[in-house]
Design an enzyme around this catalytic site. Structure first.
Site, short mmCIF file in Angstrom:
data_model
loop_
_atom_site.label_atom_id
_atom_site.label_comp_id
_atom_site.label_asym_id
_atom_site.label_seq_id
_atom_site.Cartn_x
_atom_site.Cartn_y
_atom_site.Cartn_z
N LYS A 1 -6.73 -0.21 6.21
CA LYS A 1 -5.54 -0.02 7.04
C LYS A 1 -5.34 1.47 7.29
O LYS A 1 -5.52 2.30 6.39
CB LYS A 1 -4.34 -0.64 6.32
CG LYS A 1 -2.98 -0.40 6.98
CD LYS A 1 -2.25 0.70 6.23
CE LYS A 1 -0.87 0.95 6.81
NZ LYS A 1 0.13 0.05 6.30
N GLU B 1 -3.42 0.01 13.51
CA GLU B 1 -1.95 0.01 13.44
C GLU B 1 -1.35 1.17 14.24
O GLU B 1 -1.07 2.24 13.70
CB GLU B 1 -1.48 0.09 11.98
CG GLU B 1 0.04 0.02 11.83
CD GLU B 1 0.50 0.03 10.39
OE1 GLU B 1 1.73 0.08 10.17
OE2 GLU B 1 -0.34 0.01 9.48
N ASP C 1 0.80 -1.22 0.00
CA ASP C 1 0.00 0.00 0.00
C ASP C 1 0.84 1.27 0.00
O ASP C 1 0.34 2.34 0.33
CB ASP C 1 -0.93 0.01 1.22
CG ASP C 1 -0.15 -0.14 2.53
OD1 ASP C 1 0.66 -1.08 2.61
OD2 ASP C 1 -0.37 0.66 3.44
N LYS D 1 -2.38 -4.48 14.06
CA LYS D 1 -1.10 -4.53 13.35
C LYS D 1 -0.07 -3.73 14.14
O LYS D 1 0.19 -2.56 13.86
CB LYS D 1 -1.24 -3.97 11.92
CG LYS D 1 0.07 -4.03 11.12
CD LYS D 1 -0.12 -3.60 9.69
CE LYS D 1 1.21 -3.60 8.94
NZ LYS D 1 1.07 -3.28 7.51
N GLU E 1 1.85 2.09 15.27
CA GLU E 1 3.25 1.70 15.12
C GLU E 1 4.16 2.48 16.07
O GLU E 1 4.14 3.71 16.08
CB GLU E 1 3.72 1.92 13.68
CG GLU E 1 5.18 1.53 13.48
CD GLU E 1 5.68 1.65 12.06
OE1 GLU E 1 6.88 1.44 11.83
OE2 GLU E 1 4.85 1.96 11.17
N TYR F 1 5.38 6.49 4.57
CA TYR F 1 4.94 6.12 3.23
C TYR F 1 3.52 6.54 3.01
O TYR F 1 2.89 6.21 2.05
CB TYR F 1 5.12 4.61 2.98
CG TYR F 1 4.40 3.71 3.94
CD1 TYR F 1 3.18 3.14 3.60
CD2 TYR F 1 4.95 3.40 5.16
CE1 TYR F 1 2.53 2.29 4.46
CE2 TYR F 1 4.31 2.55 6.03
CZ TYR F 1 3.10 1.99 5.69
OH TYR F 1 2.47 1.14 6.56
N SER G 1 2.01 -8.88 8.62
CA SER G 1 1.53 -7.95 7.61
C SER G 1 2.75 -7.16 7.16
O SER G 1 2.99 -6.04 7.63
CB SER G 1 0.44 -7.03 8.17
OG SER G 1 0.01 -6.11 7.18
#
Length: 378
Positions: A164, A204, A52, A246, A206, A378, A315
């Protein structure tokens, strides 16, 4: 009286034929579909291919092998991934960028149709990237809630069945309470909107690898972030059985002199998960976060060798595609070898999910090369 306080509705005014339990636990329109999708993705021996990356980030990948960042080159690379025969044996879901969701391959077939034919559920990245968080310690927040409801409805119509949203927390920058709260609340609102439109949300939060902190500091931050995230998910009435988590793994910072073995990473990560994540969540789909392909696979294997109540899987983006990209080099004649490299990495992580991975099968040092990038986006 206690019931009235909990629901805000007095027993005497319950709708005709509706029990107290039904009033508290109302089913959502897409609940059955959400739970089925989540279970399909969190199926034994399979994980998610995260492809993605935004067009700008794919451009950096293409530039690394001397290719122009053109739509044709992006199409060729993504088509190579989704058309890999047999990939569905190891991959249950693929996260797409919006361009890819609506894109067709050179044969005129839609990318999503190629995935479905391979037994892979199409997903979609829905956040709009990171922006500076005002009045924080140089931290960031994820944009994209505006218009998300309409976009999710359109994505579901286009064939996506999960979504996501990536938020990040930086340990060297605090993390500040406002950054943790923004991450948690943003993820909860996104998750609620997705579920109302039939998309399983990947949650997610992170924790970036940046920093020189040790593994204990990392665990403490993880527990704080996960606790806040699940508090807001509950407040927003998100169906836990219809989400996937995630997270990154609990590791020392990338600049830390102390390194951790796969056994230590697995032990600390599972400690944090068991303290903070409800067992109702069907799948824990770890991101690689800049680890080498080999590190990500070994750490995943160790987590599946210890008892836990979830489907613990992967993932991965870079940890599945790094060798593939270098093998491909943008040359049509290299596509079969690049697809073989993708199947090899996918199988390695499938074996790790089952606790059956043998690192002796690697046969090269390519997979051991670090992919860490400070402040990766990203």
């Amino acid at each position: 009286m206690a019931f009235a306080l909990r629901t805000g509705v007095a027993p005497s005014v319950l709708p005709r034929g509706q029990s107290r339990r039904q009033m508290v636990c109302r089913a959502g329109k897409f609940d059955e579909e959400l739970m089925k999708t989540a279970r399909t993705i969190a199926s034994p021996g399979r994980g998610i291919l995260a492809m993605d990356e935004s067009n700008a980030t794919v451009g950096k990948r293409l530039d690394s092998i001397g290719l122009e960042n053109s739509e044709a080159n992006r199409q060729a690379y993504r088509e190579m991934l989704v058309s890999t025969k047999g990939l569905g044996q190891y991959i249950s879901g693929a996260i797409l960028f919006e361009e890819t969701l609506y894109q067709s391959g050179s044969n005129g077939k839609r990318m999503t149709d190629m995935l479905v034919e391979n037994g892979i559920v199409p997903g979609i990245k829905v956040d709009k990237g990171l922006a500076p968080l005002a009045n924080s310690n140089n931290e960031q927040w994820a944009m994209g809630l505006d218009g998300l409801d309409k976009r999710c409805a359109e994505y579901h119509k286009a064939g996506a069945r999960f979504a996501k949203w990536r938020s990040v927390v930086s340990i060297p920058n605090g993390p500040s309470p406002i950054a943790v709260r923004e991450t948690a609340y943003g993820l909860a609102r996104y998750a609620a909107i997705c579920q109302n439109n039939g998309l399983v949300p990947i949650v997610e939060p992170e924790i970036l690898l940046d920093g020189d902190h040790d593994i204990n500091r990392c665990l403490a931050v993880f527990e704080d972030v996960w606790a806040e995230t699940f508090k807001y998910l509950a407040d927003n009435k998100v169906l836990f059985e219809g989400i996937l988590l995630k997270p990154s793994m609990v590791t020392p910072g990338a600049e830390s002199p102390a390194r951790a073995t796969p056994q230590q990473v697995a032990e600390m990560t599972l400690i944090g998960l068991k303290r903070r994540v409800p067992p109702a969540v069907p799948g824990i789909m770890f991101l690689s976060g800049g680890q080498s392909e080999l590190e990500a696979t070994l750490n995943l294997q160790e987590m599946n060798r210890q008892p836990n109540p979830w489907h613990v899987s992967f993932s991965y983006a870079r940890a599945l595609q790094n060798t593939v990209l270098k093998t491909w080099q943008g040359k049509p004649e290299n596509v079969p070898k690049a697809q073989e490299a993708l199947l090899k990495r996918a199988k390695a992580n499938s074996d790790a999910q089952r606790g059956q991975y043998d690192p002796a099968t690697e046969g090269s040092t390519e997979a051991a090369q670090s992919m860490y990038q400070e402040g990766y986006s990203y």
